[in-house]
Design a protein around this motif. Structure first.
Motif: not given
Length: 214
Positions: A81, A151, A165
């Protein structure tokens, strides 16, 4: 001859001292090798400041209510990520340095992800960055950057199964300040289009998704 050899023969004490010194030296050398190896492994494991190599899937240049928007879909292979969002930030910066627009959008997909434009949504999005040089003029943008990443890792279909996120503006600025590369993704269509006439595929749409709709 025996008398000469007997004079050159080192004492037991000297042999012991030399052996101890060599042992310490060997141990120190071995420790240095391991320390160097640990540092190398740590450096290789550290995420690249500018993200990863990527491939451009498509670039859309849109006229939205008098504004110019540039939207780019790119792909990375087995990226984490943080690496995905770093890649998107690098590419959006490179776009802004090359072309003028009111809004830049870079979406990072997995290499095994969907290719159709309509399918680029939801779990297909591994990371996304929106950049508006004048955010007050773009609906839904209250800051210059909006950056987020999934993520989770991707499955066999290239879909991400994790939580999104979002990065704060200060985090985005820190990441971009550390970048040592400002390159775009590899674009296979550029090589294929060499020598061909025509535009860059700019499109005018009556209805385009706004940043607030994501």
């Amino acid at each position: 001859m025996k008398a000469i050899l007997s004079k050159l023969r080192p004492s037991k004490r000297l042999v012991f001292i030399l052996s101890a010194a060599l042992s310490v030296s060997a141990a120190s050398g071995g420790a240095a090798v391991y320390v160097g190896r640990d540092r190398l492994i740590a450096r290789l494991a550290k995420p690249a400041a500018s993200g990863l190599e990527c491939t451009t899937l498509r670039t859309l240049k849109l006229d939205h209510k008098g504004q110019r928007w540039i939207r780019m879909h790119v792909k990375t292979d087995r990226a984490s990520g943080p690496d995905r969002v770093r890649t998107a930030l690098r590419v959006v910066g490179a776009l802004a340095n090359r072309e003028k627009a009111d809004l830049y959008q870079v979406v990072v997909l997995d290499a095994a992800g969907p290719k159709d434009r309509a399918a680029v949504r939801g779990a297909a999005i591994g990371a996304e960055v929106l950049f508006a040089p004048g955010p007050q003029s773009v609906k839904g943008m209250d800051e210059p950057f909006r950056a987020s990443y999934n993520a989770g890792s991707s499955n066999a279909a290239g879909l991400f199964q994790g939580k999104m996120v979002s990065l704060k503006l200060d985090e985005v600025r820190v990441i971009m300040a550390k970048m040592d590369d400002r390159s775009l993704c590899l674009d296979p269509s550029v090589a294929n289009a060499e020598g061909a006439d025509g535009g860059e595929g700019e499109q005018t749409l009556e209805s385009v998704e706004t940043p607030a709709s994501h």
